[in-house]
Design a protein around this motif. Structure first.
Motif, PDB file in Angstrom:
ATOM      1  N   SER A  15       0.859  -1.181   0.000  1.00  0.00           N
ATOM      2  CA  SER A  15       0.000   0.000   0.000  1.00  0.00           C
ATOM      3  C   SER A  15       0.892   1.226   0.000  1.00  0.00           C
ATOM      4  N   LYS A  16       0.614   2.146  -0.872  1.00  0.00           N
ATOM      5  CA  LYS A  16       1.419   3.354  -0.918  1.00  0.00           C
ATOM      6  C   LYS A  16       0.784   4.406  -0.020  1.00  0.00           C
ATOM      7  N   ILE A  17       1.498   4.764   1.027  1.00  0.00           N
ATOM      8  CA  ILE A  17       1.040   5.781   1.966  1.00  0.00           C
ATOM      9  C   ILE A  17       2.088   6.875   1.990  1.00  0.00           C
ATOM     10  N   GLU A  18       1.659   8.094   1.771  1.00  0.00           N
ATOM     11  CA  GLU A  18       2.559   9.239   1.804  1.00  0.00           C
ATOM     12  C   GLU A  18       1.984  10.291   2.744  1.00  0.00           C
ATOM     13  N   ILE A  19       2.873  11.075   3.321  1.00  0.00           N
ATOM     14  CA  ILE A  19       2.438  12.191   4.163  1.00  0.00           C
ATOM     15  C   ILE A  19       2.921  13.474   3.507  1.00  0.00           C
ATOM     16  N   ASP A  20       2.009  14.384   3.293  1.00  0.00           N
ATOM     17  CA  ASP A  20       2.338  15.702   2.765  1.00  0.00           C
ATOM     18  C   ASP A  20       2.271  16.681   3.938  1.00  0.00           C
ATOM     19  N   ARG A  21       3.427  16.974   4.512  1.00  0.00           N
ATOM     20  CA  ARG A  21       3.473  17.834   5.706  1.00  0.00           C
ATOM     21  C   ARG A  21       3.027  19.263   5.400  1.00  0.00           C
ATOM     22  N   MET A  40      -0.954  14.839  12.511  1.00  0.00           N
ATOM     23  CA  MET A  40       0.157  14.927  11.563  1.00  0.00           C
ATOM     24  C   MET A  40       1.496  14.772  12.294  1.00  0.00           C
ATOM     25  N   GLN A  41       1.612  15.396  13.457  1.00  0.00           N
ATOM     26  CA  GLN A  41       2.856  15.290  14.226  1.00  0.00           C
ATOM     27  C   GLN A  41       3.090  13.855  14.700  1.00  0.00           C
ATOM     28  N   VAL A  42       2.036  13.188  15.159  1.00  0.00           N
ATOM     29  CA  VAL A  42       2.159  11.793  15.596  1.00  0.00           C
ATOM     30  C   VAL A  42       2.578  10.914  14.420  1.00  0.00           C
ATOM     31  N   MET A  43       1.903  11.051  13.286  1.00  0.00           N
ATOM     32  CA  MET A  43       2.234  10.244  12.109  1.00  0.00           C
ATOM     33  C   MET A  43       3.678  10.492  11.656  1.00  0.00           C
ATOM     34  N   SER A  44       4.087  11.746  11.648  1.00  0.00           N
ATOM     35  CA  SER A  44       5.447  12.081  11.226  1.00  0.00           C
ATOM     36  C   SER A  44       6.479  11.446  12.152  1.00  0.00           C
ATOM     37  N   LEU A  45       6.210  11.500  13.454  1.00  0.00           N
ATOM     38  CA  LEU A  45       7.139  10.911  14.419  1.00  0.00           C
ATOM     39  C   LEU A  45       7.204   9.391  14.260  1.00  0.00           C
ATOM     40  N   LEU A  46       6.063   8.757  14.089  1.00  0.00           N
ATOM     41  CA  LEU A  46       6.045   7.303  13.909  1.00  0.00           C
ATOM     42  C   LEU A  46       6.809   6.894  12.658  1.00  0.00           C
ATOM     43  N   LEU A  47       6.637   7.652  11.576  1.00  0.00           N
ATOM     44  CA  LEU A  47       7.371   7.343  10.344  1.00  0.00           C
ATOM     45  C   LEU A  47       8.867   7.588  10.515  1.00  0.00           C
ATOM     46  N   GLU A  48       9.206   8.647  11.226  1.00  0.00           N
ATOM     47  CA  GLU A  48      10.616   8.977  11.456  1.00  0.00           C
ATOM     48  C   GLU A  48      11.313   7.888  12.275  1.00  0.00           C
ATOM     49  N   LYS A  49      10.608   7.322  13.232  1.00  0.00           N
ATOM     50  CA  LYS A  49      11.207   6.338  14.148  1.00  0.00           C
ATOM     51  C   LYS A  49      11.111   4.897  13.651  1.00  0.00           C
ATOM     52  N   ARG A  50      10.346   4.665  12.569  1.00  0.00           N
ATOM     53  CA  ARG A  50      10.160   3.293  12.106  1.00  0.00           C
ATOM     54  C   ARG A  50      11.488   2.637  11.791  1.00  0.00           C
TER      55      ARG A  50
END
Length: 80
Positions: A15-21, A40-50
């Motif tokens: 699945s292609k999931i992208e975040i546009d900050r 958005m902040q939670v999603m960004s942090l989760l992606l950053e730490k994955r």
């Protein structure tokens, strides 16, 4: 909102999931869904730490400035 978006994702296959900050949107299969600022902040942090696990305490410390008094409710709302 985020919960509804995640339920749409297939369990099998990529699945292609992208975040546009900039626009504060999550893109799922090319379709845009607006997110609130904290979500958005939670999603960004989760992606950053994955692929590491991020604890609720860490999310509250970073996203909600360590405010544990309102942090649990605020985090629950951002995740919902």
């Amino acid at each position: 909102m985020l919960n509804n978006i995640l339920q749409m994702l297939p369990f099998h296959g990529p699945s292609k999931i992208e975040i546009d900050r900039e626009s504060q949107e999550i893109l799922v299969g090319g379709e845009a869904y607006p997110l609130q600022m904290k979500t958005m902040q939670v999603m960004s942090l989760l992606l950053e730490k994955r692929p590491n696990v991020v604890s609720r305490r860490e999310l509250i410390d970073i996203v909600l400035g360590g405010n544990h008094l309102v942090g649990e409710k605020g985090l629950n709302q951002a995740l919902w």
